[in-house]
Design an enzyme around this catalytic site. Structure first.
Site: not given
Ligand code: DHE
Length: 584
Positions: A88, A125, A364, A407
């Site tokens: 939200h 929701m 994303h 994703h």
């Molecule tokens: Fe991520 C990449 C956002 C939850 C592990 N994650 C990214 C990117 C974004 C993002 C914008 C790209 C970054 C870049 O390339 O510059 N992630 C978010 C969220 O908003 C979300 C959904 C919820 C939150 O509150 O953060 C979220 N992400 C997670 C997880 O729960 C994960 C599985 C475990 C953790 O470590 O928190 C997770 N995100 C990852 C990983 C990448 C990632 C391992 C990079 C992957 C890669 O190969 O480059």
């Protein structure tokens, strides 16, 4: 290895065991009913946990406002930022969820809001009350809270950033040459999410070379073009710059760039190697360009502005993925809610030029095709992939992936036996994997089209991975509610892609890790530099044993399991060479 082919098209419809964000293991499968908004995609919404901890004041009370004590307001504010703001919006103006500004909430009234929070809605929701996630008292408190004006968290400009900026070891005091015998290009930076640390693990010996304190719920690592400096960002927007040349690699500079952040990158263009770093924030909605040696903040740009299509004002468009162009001195910045991709020219930051590309809402994550010319990125809530030509600096195409909530992570590049070079993304909302043609010159008929759809283990996939030296495509499903599926990896052989519905092999990674306690999930494959083995995180609860499982890419057999009490909640892994060179 289990070599059966299991197509579980219905698995994604089941409830999900985790609510990702503040605590990945806070909610069990039983706690959540299989109701609207409880699928993997709904669970994977940002939790603005750092903002939730800020002390904010009740906005000025108006006639007719519900009564709330300051303590209640703080509690409600925390719940709102951790559980509601992801959909939200921080200022309640709406994102993937509806606006909750007071004109809307007051028109609906207390009873309506209380029931809505309790029972949820078919539009997505979650049923916070009947699922037991919020008590009756908390539902009542939240209904009163959203009748009040939203709390506005503080801005974070140059003055605030500079206050947090620390150069721990000045450039002139750092080593002039590499002082350790670490094979840096085959080092892995491993996110230890819930301990707020990263582990540096040697790609050959599997020894942990260092464990370094970083930000809260640390998220990703990126590497400078030379491979010397490692940049890590926490969800609290704390950036750590680590010098891999030191005898024991350690933080040499640090800065906080906001209250909530997810992305960090460094300049990669020839001639600009290691010159700049950039970090993007969810709150405040902005990005900052920093000096590549010291993290000194140089230029902050707000992303507030108009949505690309209806050109309405959005007060808080979050910065999602950022990549660095190999063709131009530019950072490529995804702005989520306004659906714009910015090409930020860092060749002259005093006279900054930013190309604004109309793309799609809810951008994303994403990565490059194998030529590194095209950036493919998911507009996940729109089921689309946007393709940017980073050489020409313009939009190439926008296509539907055919699946629910793509994703890709950074995606995976393969040479398809029929369709030539393709880039793959899996989906959060179903078991499909879309292969998209990426070779407009050699295979023009297939370019920017889904040329084939594969069927993986089930919904809840987050990451796919391959390597130029590998014949395999690995697909995870960590958010799938079925423990067997979330504990396994599907592997497709490129040679089998000529079949109509190619079969996959299932690697029972959690079983191989031999962890007795908890329900760990397997997440994010990452290859070593040579592309001969792939590492998977076995991500368990904070107080339980986790591991990293290493698979031989040729034989698909277990090669090694890394276990260590310091490996707390490992998630992302970033091989230095593959990350700095965008090999995936
Ligand atoms: Fe991520 C990449 C956002 C939850 C592990 N994650 C990214 C990117 C974004 C993002 C914008 C790209 C970054 C870049 O390339 O510059 N992630 C978010 C969220 O908003 C979300 C959904 C919820 C939150 O509150 O953060 C979220 N992400 C997670 C997880 O729960 C994960 C599985 C475990 C953790 O470590 O928190 C997770 N995100 C990852 C990983 C990448 C990632 C391992 C990079 C992957 C890669 O190969 O480059």
């Amino acid at each position: 290895m289990i070599s059966t082919r299991v197509i579980r098209r219905n698995a994604l419809l089941m409830s999900v065991a985790v609510t990702l964000g503040l605590s990945a293991f806070g909610v069990s499968a039983e706690d959540k009913s299989a109701d609207h908004g409880s699928g993997p995609a709904a669970a994977y919404t940002p939790s603005l946990s750092t903002l939730g901890q800020l002390q904010v004041e009740i906005p000025g009370r108006k006639e007719g406002d519900p009564v709330m004590s300051p303590e209640e307001y703080l509690q409600a504010n925390q719940i709102y930022f951790e559980r509601c703001a992801g959909c939200h919006g921080v200022l309640r103006k709406g994102a993937t969820g509806k606006p909750l500004t007071t004109d809307v909430t007051r028109a609906n009234g207390y009873e309506y809001l209380r029931d809505f929070i309790t029972y949820g809605s078919p539009a997505g929701m979650p049923n916070w009350g009947t699922s037991g996630e919020l008590t009756e008292e908390q539902v009542d408190m939240m209904a009163r809270y959203i009748l009040l004006e939203p709390a506005s968290p503080p801005e974070f400009g140059m003055a605030e950033m500079r206050k947090t900026w620390k150069v721990v070891v000045a450039p002139e005091d750092r080593p002039a040459k590499k002082m350790n015998d670490i094979d840096i290009d085959n080092l892995f930076s491993v996110t230890l999410r819930d301990s707020g640390q990263i582990a540096l693990i040697d790609g050959k010996s599997y020894d942990i070379k260092a464990v370094i304190d970083t930000g809260y719920a640390v998220h990703i690592s990126r590497i400078s073009a030379s491979g010397r400096y490692l940049f890590v960002i926490g969800r609290d927007a704390l950036v750590n710059m680590i010098d891999l040349w030191m005898e024991t690699p350690a933080t040499v500079a640090q800065i906080k760039v906001g209250s909530e952040a997810r992305s960090i990158e460094t300049s990669k263009m020839k001639g600009w190697e290691d010159k700049y770093a950039i970090a993007g924030s969810y709150w405040p909605p902005q990005y900052v360009i920093m000096d590549g040696d010291t993290l000194e903040p140089l230029k902050i740009k707000s992303t507030r502005g108009m949505v690309y299509d209806d050109q309405s004002y959005h007060p808080e468009p979050r910065v999602a993925a950022i990549v660095a162009s190999h063709y131009n001195p530019e950072f490529i910045v995804n702005v989520k809610e306004t659906g714009k991709i910015l090409l930020v020219d860092y060749s002259d930051i005093k006279n900054l030029k930013v190309t604004e590309i109309e793309a799609e809402r809810f951008l994303h994550d994403g990565g490059f095709d194998s030529s590194k010319r095209y950036f493919l990125t998911a507009a996940n809530a729109r089921g689309k992939v946007v393709v940017i030509d980073t050489k020409e600096g313009k939009l190439t195409d926008i296509l539907e992936t055919g699946g629910q909530t793509p994703h890709p992570g950074r995606g995976a590049n393969l040479t398809h036996p029929t369709y030539g070079p393709v880039w793959a993304t899996s989906h959060l909302g179903d078991e499909t994997v879309a292969l998209i043609g990426t070779d407009p010159e050699g295979h023009p008929d297939n370019a920017w089209k889904v040329v084939q759809t594969l069927y993986g283990l089930g919904g809840g996939s987050l990451f796919v991975k391959s390597h130029p030296n590998s014949k395999h495509l690995y697909v995870d499903a960590p958010l799938n509610p079925d423990a067997e599926i979330s504990g396994s990896i599907a592997v497709f052989n490129v040679d089998d892609l000529t079949q109509e519905e190619p079969e996959y092999k299932t690697l029972p990674i959690v079983q191989w890790a031999d962890i007795a306690d908890g329900q760990p999930r397997v997440v994010q494959g990452e290859f070593d530099q040579s592309g001969t083995e792939i590492w998977f995180s076995v991500w368990n609860a904070k107080d339980k044993e986790s591991a990293i499982v290493i698979v031989d890419d040729k034989t698909l057999e277990l090669k090694h399991v890394i276990k260590d009490p310091r490996l707390i909640t490992p998630t992302g892994k970033f091989n230095v060479f593959n990350t700095r060179s965008d090999v995936y």
